[in-house]
Scaffold this active site. Sequence first.
Site, PDB file in Angstrom:
ATOM      1  CG  ASP A 120     -54.691 -51.682 -46.481  1.00 41.23           C
ATOM      2  OD1 ASP A 120     -54.289 -50.598 -46.010  1.00 41.23           O
ATOM      3  OD2 ASP A 120     -55.292 -52.551 -45.830  1.00 41.23           O
TER       4      ASP A 120
ATOM      5  CB  CYS B 283     -53.155 -44.829 -44.016  1.00 42.30           C
ATOM      6  SG  CYS B 283     -54.252 -44.082 -42.815  1.00 42.30           S
TER       7      CYS B 283
ATOM      8  CG  HIS C 290     -53.414 -49.159 -43.210  1.00 39.72           C
ATOM      9  ND1 HIS C 290     -54.514 -49.118 -44.051  1.00 39.72           N
ATOM     10  CD2 HIS C 290     -53.538 -48.094 -42.380  1.00 39.72           C
ATOM     11  CE1 HIS C 290     -55.268 -48.080 -43.727  1.00 39.72           C
ATOM     12  NE2 HIS C 290     -54.699 -47.437 -42.711  1.00 39.72           N
TER      13      HIS C 290
END
Lengths: 461, 583
Positions: B540, B416, B542
């Site tokens: 994000d 990440c 992820h």
Amino acid sequence: MRGVLCDSKYEELLAQFAKTSKLSIGLIIGQIGKSGKDLVVHLAKTQHSEQKAEPDEEQMTGDELTKVSDIKNSIVAEHALNAIRMIVGGFNILGLFVVSENILMSDNGALQKIKTILMDIKSTLNSNGILYASTDQFDNGDKIFLNYVASHKNFICKTISTDPSKAANVSPVDWKFVSKSMEFFEFETTYEIATTFPLKHTTNQFDTEKYVMGTIDKIAGNLAKSIMFFNGEPCEAELTVEKFVKNFANEDSSKIKVTIYSDAAATPFATSENGILTPQESLISYTGIITSRVYAASRNTIAEVEGFIHNDIIRSITTRLQIYYDAFLANDDGGNDDEEEKDREVNSTCPPRRVFFPIGNSSITFCDYLFQNENEETTVKQSMEILGIELDLQEVDSSAEAAIQYTVSEKTDSDNSNAGGGVEEATKLAVKDSGKMIIIFGIVGIVVALIASVILQFLMN
Amino acid sequence: MTPNLQISQLVINRLKNLKNECSGGLFGLMYSKNLIIMGFDLESSDKLNFKKMQDNFPTEIDLCGLFKFDECSDAEAHMQEILSCVDITDNPILLKVNRERDNFELQASQYRNGKLETIEYEIVSETEIYKQFFYARLIGYIELAADKCEKSIKNEFLSLRKRLASGNVIFKIKCANNNPIFFDTNNIIGLDQEANLSEILEFTRVKKTDEGGKKSKKVEQTPSDFSVVNITCLLKKSDENDKNQRKSLNFILEKNRLLIPIKIDTLAALHINTKAIALYDILIESLCRTLRLIEDNMLEQLERGKEVSVPSTYHFKPDNFGHFYTCIYADAISDDNDYLKLKRRELHQQLGIQLNKPVFRRANNYQFDVVNSSLLINPHVGLKSTVDGGKQSLVQGRYTYHHYMQDNFNDDGWGCAYRSLQTLCSWFRFQGYTEAKIPSHEDIQRYLVKVGDKQSNFINSRQWIGSTEVAMCLNGFMNIESKIMHVGSGTDLASKGSELIYHFESQGTPIMIGGGVLAHTILGVDFNNSTGELKFLILDPHFTGADELNVVQNKGWCGWKGINFWDKNSYYNLCMPQKPVIF
């Protein structure tokens, strides 16, 4: 079994050869069939005389071959080279014919000899620039050997391998003489070339020739990346000529116009170092056109036709430059006889142009190259000598390419190098002229000295 | 025939932002019965820039009039000058801008029979422009031999332009169905002769949905940029002139000539309703335009010194500009060369762009490949925050969304921070601060080993990196300094509203935040400093799905998050990249 089709008039021609000579050898010219039969379009007898350049034909008949072992490989190979230069792309030398009194197929020595001749042809054609003369990729090096036996008025055809590791031996070929003439479609294009390549710098004339010939490879590379339009439209590669022609049923289908477009991804030749452009020490700048006519049978695909056109254009460029340099270097060496010497002096200022002539079979034309001072008569002579084709003057089509107008004064007046000819040539002419001047001065000097000595002699007395 | 006047919203916005300037040329595009003003330049009293700049604008966007602020005195003189140069309309436009305090008024008139007549105009939104117009990008390659002198270069370029303009070229557009469309002098092959350009756009668009297996997101979504259709330029190599003109092959051996590589890369602005048959002439003009620019560049190089270098084309599309602007730079002259700096300074002034960020550096070159790739650009656009009375402060400029599983690389569970770093790098690429490529995971790991931060077994491992490593890499790969902000816990982030507002206003760079086991990218904040309510615009990394904007937005992979988003028990480090002061 490999199959060959040939116009039956050539059977008559072979019979003719049988009547006039005990033994004759010649080239089989045609289109190899990737799938299907080979199409033979012409048979060209090799003038097997020491004085091959001598135009007096009657003299040749006296210098006759009697046995296969007498055949001079180099003469046949030279003949093949001269012939391939006159054959348009798509056609090649497929093999040899021999007209003999007796059958040769069982004579191992003879077959071995034919094999060496074929090998010599191959090596000669391979060592003379990019001519696309090899058909090995289609026939694995197996060349056609046609033996016409005079005593039987019959013929046998086999293939002979040119692979040195294989025996001369021989597979049968189904050769058929057919009375119905084969149909060919003509594809014509003019390839315009306006390209400058960097050239390795040298002051040696032989190296210059080598480097100049080397640029043909680059032209071929760019041409290979081009796209072609047929009658103004792009075509699917796998379309057959037969189907293509049907789509243009309303138009004159026997002649198809091809337009060539260079691809945007053409190979760059300009070089720079860290982005900086420096003038190239030597360059070669090509201008003008190459007129190309190739002939395809209805079975050929568009992709094949594109290959023919590509090969024809490159073969034509190679031939022009080779003939040009042959004349140029012969000139430098002093030449053979006075008349030719004089011809070549003017000739070698620019490459010869292409002319076409019919071969009397279907619509097919072959080609010849004429220097500026040569005319259609030269072609009439050449086609007879090399291909055995008898032409009327009017049959030579010299309209496809205009001769480059070149005069010394034009050159010196113009600093625009696009006008034709070139700086190098201009200097060369000047050198030649000065050579003449030396001779003239020399002669004048001798005459003056002679007169002076005569006068002196007279006075002394 | 008087065309309807339209003005791009972006032009109006830019005029509003101008300070101290008084007049300039208007550049617009004629289509159907409309004239749309797409851009302008600024004129100083001593120089007329518009003549020189015309070729730098995309083809079809031409000088069409003049604007002036009320207080400007020399507009009349310019009007006369400009009038003589306007080719696309007989009735040039004059925009009078009235700016008093906060009031901004625009009055349009057209010049007709020696008089000015007031006319109505319509404002066209940015989105509408992206819907109605697209760009053709013409690519090709030509080599030109010339002596290294002005006369020869001019002659060679002139004859090349003549050659190309006289029908010796065709254009090819690749289509989804593999049947290319060709444009010849007065013929289209592979498309109805009556077709509009919108059909070409459709033909090329289908390809995108087919290729990546993704839905036609760019068609359905509100467009945020122009579509670009690539066209290749093919040179006719068959001389079909009169037979007598066809001289047979000849060659000349030459000495000491330049062989100039000309990389054709030129843009034309097109309206979707324009007839496709008109495209040929537009592309020819586009070719001539770029050749004139390249020639000018070569001549300028010659004038400046002994050396000449390869001219290369750069297309720029500054933020909120609404059109492309093309420059030719000589390869051997670096962006930091004083001469190029001066040129850029002038350009900023002439186009009314502040000198506070790079706009015309090479690295600002419009990234056609990225725009056409599957990567999402600025996926936050369109998201609404809900802070009552809050002040929103966001990332400035473009970036791409990098997340797990992209580039066929499985970094699920550990990559990440690497992905967040890639997003940060993309911002610096897009904004023109660097030409460095976006580093891969392996590049990042190798760099950290090289600088001694990690042991050699780190390479090809699945170990995490944190904010300090991200800062090191930004410095190593992009030459960018970063500030690190330490925050004791997730709850403490609530007190950082003002600081973050300041960051986005002064720097505008995305922030990488690492804490606990997670890394995210902060793209902006929404802060009410009286209530203290603070929300974060989070990207994000992820996310493991396909790059589809609606999924990313609707499922919250890019979205506004409250303070509860952060872990109360973790401390956080924020890597806040600082943009260099260059232009």
